[in-house]
Design an enzyme around this catalytic site. Sequence first.
Site, PDB file in Angstrom:
ATOM      1  N   THR A 104       4.201  -4.099   1.501  1.00 61.15           N
ATOM      2  CA  THR A 104       5.652  -4.319   1.568  1.00 61.15           C
ATOM      3  C   THR A 104       6.092  -4.742   2.966  1.00 61.15           C
ATOM      4  O   THR A 104       5.441  -4.380   3.964  1.00 61.15           O
ATOM      5  CB  THR A 104       6.375  -3.016   1.178  1.00 61.15           C
ATOM      6  OG1 THR A 104       7.757  -3.113   1.523  1.00 61.15           O
ATOM      7  CG2 THR A 104       5.817  -1.803   1.926  1.00 61.15           C
ATOM      8  N   ASP A 105       7.223  -5.436   3.039  1.00 63.65           N
ATOM      9  CA  ASP A 105       7.767  -5.809   4.349  1.00 63.65           C
ATOM     10  C   ASP A 105       8.242  -4.576   5.129  1.00 63.65           C
ATOM     11  O   ASP A 105       8.472  -4.648   6.336  1.00 63.65           O
ATOM     12  CB  ASP A 105       8.903  -6.832   4.213  1.00 63.65           C
ATOM     13  CG  ASP A 105      10.083  -6.353   3.379  1.00 63.65           C
ATOM     14  OD1 ASP A 105      10.037  -5.221   2.853  1.00 63.65           O
ATOM     15  OD2 ASP A 105      11.066  -7.122   3.251  1.00 63.65           O
ATOM     16  N   GLU A 106       8.413  -3.439   4.422  1.00 63.99           N
ATOM     17  CA  GLU A 106       8.908  -2.230   5.111  1.00 63.99           C
ATOM     18  C   GLU A 106       7.916  -1.719   6.151  1.00 63.99           C
ATOM     19  O   GLU A 106       8.294  -0.918   7.008  1.00 63.99           O
ATOM     20  CB  GLU A 106       9.243  -1.129   4.104  1.00 63.99           C
ATOM     21  CG  GLU A 106      10.379  -1.540   3.192  1.00 63.99           C
ATOM     22  CD  GLU A 106      11.059  -0.385   2.478  1.00 63.99           C
ATOM     23  OE1 GLU A 106      10.891   0.770   2.900  1.00 63.99           O
ATOM     24  OE2 GLU A 106      11.745  -0.659   1.491  1.00 63.99           O
TER      25      GLU A 106
END
Length: 348
Positions: free
Chosen positions: A125-127
């Site tokens: 994820t980009d998180e």
Amino acid sequence: MNILVTGGAGFIGSNFIYYELKNHPADNIICLDKLTYAGNLQTLDRAMKKDHFKFIRADIADRRAVYRIFETEKPDIVVNFAAESHVDRSIENPEIFLQTNVIGTSVLLDACRKYSIDRYHQVSTDEVYGDLPLDRPDLFFTEETPLHTSSPYSASKASADLLVMAYHRTYKLPTTISRCSNNYGPYHFPEKLIPLMIINALADKKLPVYGTGENVRDWLYVEDHCAAIDLIIRKGRPGEVYNIGGHNERRNIDVVKTILAALGKPESLIEHVADRKGHDRRYAIDPTKIHDALGWLPETKFEDGIQRTIQWYLDNRAWWEAIISGDYQNYYEKMYGNRPRLMEYSTL
Ligand code: NAD
Ligand code: DAU
């Protein structure tokens, strides 16, 4: 080719299974899923009727079960979607996030080593990159952006990414990682922003917007994410990380207002409530690498994808009504029941 899809009874995994069955009908798909609160066998109803599809209920952190499945199913490719995926739940109870997202990933990696698979793909994820300031629209996450996590969820996903990279470097395991921005589309679990707002609006319930609603997410229609993963597992280079996103940044408050307008509901349903702890301000992906290396581009514009998604929730009431009538009620009460309302934001 045998493709083992873990977490395939969830939102993105199920959409990926349908994408593969449609676009690569000769491949065999084996779905391994624990069927947690977020997994739903009804989602896989249409897949169950196909000869090339098989469902196995198991926990990715259960080493014996996973090894047995690798022995009998002989996967060539493993795509790991299985995860605890909701940031708010990770803030309430981090432990299960470590168990599934970190230990589960390590078990899968060990199985891939032991049974010599051709490719292990980690759906990340980009998180893992943390967040970007709201007043610097020129900044984007690239594959070189340092990992800098905010929530127990993102910390567990970053830990898993580090393990994947370590297995590639140390054991030469043929791995790839993709880091995607926020997805939306069919079969999205109602605890997440877009389906929650659609379902509440349909019931004329309050729409709980965290804080001012100015936080920005970079939305991608789920099928575009599936197409990108499909390209990476077939053409991506082992050892590489690919960011996935379509430059579709929206403030939460604007997404909510779009949903209300589409459903013909009043903005007075919006209720600003206490903010998420550690709330990431802005996510924004730079997808240059996957575009240049693999030719991927998103196909669905947000304006079309959101209408299609709203229509899907209107056409598939039975799917989400079954979810919100069960244990989900307890979750909703716990998460939103006593959450302070923020009157000062009511005019935004
Ligand atoms: P989801 O919560 O809808 O589905 C997760 C699935 O994993 C469920 O079917 C659940 O039963 C299964 N699962 C959970 N624990 C398991 C375990 N221990 N063993 C086997 N199965 C287990 O999640 P999603 O939104 O479809 O996300 C899928 C993946 O994509 C996750 O890894 C998430 O981190 C990542 N991701 C999600 C988004 C997004 O916007 N939803 C964006 C980028 C990346
Ligand atoms: O960026 C990718 C990530 O996107 C994935 O890794 C996660 O698995 C996925 O859940 C998603 O995380 P977010 O936290 O961005 O998604 P969520 O739908 O929970 O929230 C989106 C934004 O909306 C966020 O800024 C918080 C806000 N929000 C959310 C809920 C549920 C509200 O304002 N009110 C709400 O009730």
